[in-house]
Design a protein around this motif. Sequence first.
Motif: not given
Length: 249
Positions: A105-118, A206-220
């Motif tokens: 996933l890339n920064i800014g990618d849109l995600l249409l959410v199909t369900s949410a873990g509670r 929603i849109y991707l702010e940071d891809n955590l699984i690729e070890k990128r956070h918002i300060l990157d």
Amino acid sequence: MYHAFDQAAVRTMLGVTPEDTPKGLILHGVYAMPESAQRWRDRLANARVAKRAFNLVIGEHQGATVWYAPLLGAPMAAMVAHCAAVAGAQCIVQIGSYGGTRKGLNIGDLLLVTSAGRGEAASDWYIPEGQPASPDERLMAWLRAALTRRGLPWHEGPVFTTPAFMAEKWEDIVRWEREGYAGVEMEAAATFAVAQHFSVPSACLIYLEDNLIEKRHILDNTVEDHLRTRQARTLIEDLALEAIVSFQV
């Protein structure tokens, strides 16, 4: 007690009138709540803030009354969604950002959410334990068609709703990826649960702010990344507003 509040009681609590009855509600998961509220006060016609709800903007767009609420976290989302449903909202669209837990996933990618873990607890008060927190398929289909009309790419998948993003550990990110979640955010499970409880169609884009699984956070994030996220925010705001006006129950 408060669960028994009817339309009149909810209006009194918020400081709104029958003329403020919403066609729909836009919930915006965002940290910068004051400036987001101001942007929507500038955007909607005849915009005003509910007298007793600092983060509820009420305005008109193409003849429809729209409620917009910037918020952070499931408790705020649940409260506003609950009040809007009782007040007569015909649909609820959640927008905002998410942290990726899916590779590629890339920064800014849109995600249409199909369900949410509670994982946030608020949903437990609205739907039974074990019941999925899910969006409305009709509203999802409307958003898919709208995205297609605009020629926009998007992803679909479940998210995990956390109550405390600052508490996330690397082990959590890896577990969420293993469990199949595309990302993590803070409101969707509550939004879906409240909407299901009141039989109000809901969806989350929603849109991707940071891809955590690729070890990128918002300060990157780079200047170009910030531009992509601003463009993505504009897109989902436009689509949410169009959905509120156009979606037919």
